[in-house]
Scaffold this active site. Structure first.
Site, short mmCIF file in Angstrom:
data_model
loop_
_atom_site.label_atom_id
_atom_site.label_comp_id
_atom_site.label_asym_id
_atom_site.label_seq_id
_atom_site.Cartn_x
_atom_site.Cartn_y
_atom_site.Cartn_z
N ASP A 177 0.86 -1.18 0.00
CA ASP A 177 0.00 0.00 0.00
C ASP A 177 0.90 1.23 0.00
O ASP A 177 2.13 1.12 -0.09
CB ASP A 177 -0.94 -0.01 1.21
CG ASP A 177 -2.31 0.57 0.86
OD1 ASP A 177 -2.38 1.77 0.52
OD2 ASP A 177 -3.31 -0.18 0.91
N HIS A 248 -2.87 3.27 -4.56
CA HIS A 248 -2.27 2.76 -3.31
C HIS A 248 -0.87 2.22 -3.57
O HIS A 248 -0.50 1.15 -3.08
CB HIS A 248 -3.17 1.68 -2.70
CG HIS A 248 -4.41 2.23 -2.06
ND1 HIS A 248 -4.38 2.97 -0.90
CD2 HIS A 248 -5.72 2.15 -2.43
CE1 HIS A 248 -5.62 3.32 -0.57
NE2 HIS A 248 -6.44 2.84 -1.48
N GLU A 320 -9.78 2.92 -5.24
CA GLU A 320 -9.39 4.27 -4.85
C GLU A 320 -8.20 4.78 -5.67
O GLU A 320 -7.18 5.20 -5.12
CB GLU A 320 -9.09 4.32 -3.35
CG GLU A 320 -10.34 4.03 -2.52
CD GLU A 320 -10.08 4.07 -1.02
OE1 GLU A 320 -11.01 4.43 -0.28
OE2 GLU A 320 -8.96 3.74 -0.59
#
Length: 546
Positions: A177, A248, A320
């Protein structure tokens, strides 16, 4: 025996018990030898009984334990019979026998979960009973995020044991991440040399953040990963690795800046590819550049990942992913024109589709968070539906397999009660009863569409879980409720016997105590768990991300 968790499908109580003694034997029939070794090891350490190898109890009259396969049972289905001839555990596969062995351990009482006997003189007995059981779902998962806060290998192995004790069978291992890269990739050593450490960590309320100024990090060597995967396999748990792309990815970009959108004006893109590993939470604006160099780099990463993880599925994240940098990147815009794409959403779909094709060619299946539906989804891809049910419903209706893990129901980092007493109370309030009444298959799906629901998964994001104790507190006892939802054939949510589940949990708490689990007490946080100040500041609204 009524305290079994998750609840079996059928239990018929008998009269009497099978007493295990120093003369009792354990026989593992063909195909169950691995289960026999596991069961013998855990029972010997807890009871002190030698449990030497022997013949099947029903063949000899010896009141021991027998394990064997029954081809008429389903893959994870099992039958446990305890009667005057001994204890027999039969399963349609070694996995089924293993699930039955877990039930046998529960029948022996909470001290069967200890690592050393409390007394060499105590009696051990299995009540006479017949149990027939099988899981509702084939995917009964737990996602553990080790990127935000690193969990050392021993902690991961411990959670695999806790999963096995609750008949969960998929470990979703969130390895990368913005805040850290946790798996060794030998052809790209800077991923761990640089990407596995951040300078500090954020705590407290988003409006007034506080910081732990100590560096945080760590990673698993490839030998560590092999050990974790082998340990999981012994417990019939599949390990699904997650390597996040194209969002990410700040830890990877910090290690190899050329992976980022280096041609972007950082002021207009609200990002900076030169940043180090991210030290805060939320959605990072820096995403991977859609270049051939990036594709080749990650193909190399995935080649090593496939060597380490034999699982059918590989998770690629896909969630995202801000498109702002791509909108300002001449390289990304040129790629959109070259491919004849409509917009940046379709560019992400192309990126995901590339790795779907790449993985499929190697006999694997891609799975990603439900954002991968945006711009069109590759035919063979599966979806982790986290933003409620909508993504899963859309995916199932389009013929894609789905794992239901909606944040509103099964994000175990969310607070367990209202008010300020919960340690770092984030997100929505989700009580033990809320989790117990979670239904993975939405009513909107037809039977044909519902068949695409592989199962369900609880997620542990660790932004506010800095150590084992905090992970335990957030996970339990709600993970026990989730395990019953995933395994047992429960009625509709409104008709579920939560009071009966709570009664069974009174015995299960004793098992968790024996296992050393720091669960949230049913009466609420203990005074020393209320952690005022930095770690006790409430965070209002949804969690930091996902």
């Amino acid at each position: 025996m009524t305290s079994l968790i998750p609840a079996p499908r059928r239990v018929v109580a008998g009269f009497g018990e099978v007493r295990l003694t120093g003369d009792s034997r354990l026989c593992a029939g063909p195909g169950t030898e691995g289960v026999g070794r596991w069961l013998s090891a855990v029972l010997q350490q807890a009871t002190g009984l030698p449990l030497r190898e022997g013949r099947q109890p029903d063949d000899t009259g010896d009141t021991g334990i027998g394990l064997r396969l029954d081809p008429e049972l389903g893959p994870e289905e099992y039958r446990l019979v305890s009667d005057p001839t001994g204890v027999r555990v039969e399963g349609g596969s070694a996995a089924g026998v293993f699930r039955g062995a877990q039930t046998l351990r529960q029948l022996l009482g909470p001290d069967a979960y200890r690592r050393a006997p409390l007394s060499r003189d105590r009696a051990w007995a299995v009540p006479h009973v017949t149990i027939e059981d099988a899981p509702r779902f084939r995917w009964r998962g737990l996602m553990l995020d080790v990127a935000r806060h690193f969990m050392p290998k021993e902690g991961v192995l411990r959670y695999l044991d806790l999963m096995a004790a609750h008949k969960l069978n998929v470990f979703h291992f969130h390895l990368t991440d913005d805040q850290g890269w946790r798996v060794e990739i030998r052809r790209h050593p800077r991923l761990t040399e640089v990407g596995s450490w951040r300078a500090r960590t954020k705590f407290g309320h988003r409006a007034s953040p506080l910081w732990d100024e100590k560096p945080h990090g760590g990673y698993y060597s490839q030998d560590d990963i092999r050990e974790i995967v082998a340990y999981a396999a012994e417990r019939h748990i599949a390990v699904v690795p997650e390597i996040d792309v194209p969002g990410h990815s700040q830890a990877a970009i910090a290690a190899y800046p050329e992976l980022g959108n280096t041609d972007v004006n950082t002021a207009s893109s609200k990002g900076d590819t030169a940043l180090s590993v991210w030290d805060t939470w939320g959605i990072n604006p820096n995403v991977l550049a859609p270049t051939d160099n990036t594709l080749r780099f990650y193909e190399g990463v995935f080649e090593e990942v496939l060597e380490l993880f034999p699982s059918e599925f590989v998770h690629i994240g896909g969630d995202e992913c801000p498109k702002d940098q791509w909108r300002h990147s001449p390289t990304a815009q040129a790629r959109i024109r070259e491919l004849g794409l409509a917009d940046e959403d379709q560019l992400q779909s192309w990126f995901i589709g590339h790795f779907d094709t790449w993985l499929s060619a190697r006999g694997r299946r891609l799975i990603g968070w439900d954002e991968i539906l945006e711009g069109g989804l590759a035919e063979g891809a599966a979806v982790s539906s986290w933003r409620g049910y909508a993504g899963g419903i859309a995916a199932a209706r389009a013929g894609h397999d789905v794992v239901m893990c909606p944040e509103q129901q099964v994000y175990l980092d969310h607070r367990q009660a209202p008010g300020p007493d919960e340690p770092v109370p984030i997100g929505y309030v989700r009580t033990l009863e809320d989790v117990y009444r979670f239904e993975p298959v939405p009513d909107e799906l037809t039977p044909r569409e519902a068949a695409h629901v592989l199962g369900t998964q609880a997620n542990l994001w660790t932004e506010v879980m800095e150590d084992h104790a905090r992970v335990d507190y957030q996970a339990f006892p709600r993970l026990a409720a989730f395990a019953e939802v995933a395994w047992s054939a429960l009625p509709a949510p409104a008709e579920r016997d939560f009071a009966g589940f709570e009664e069974r949990m009174t015995a299960h708490y004793a098992r968790l105590d024996a296992l050393g689990v720091g669960y949230r007490p049913p009466s609420g946080p203990r005074p020393w768990q209320r952690r005022p100040g930095v770690l006790g500041r409430p965070i209002d609204g949804p969690p930091p991300n996902r």
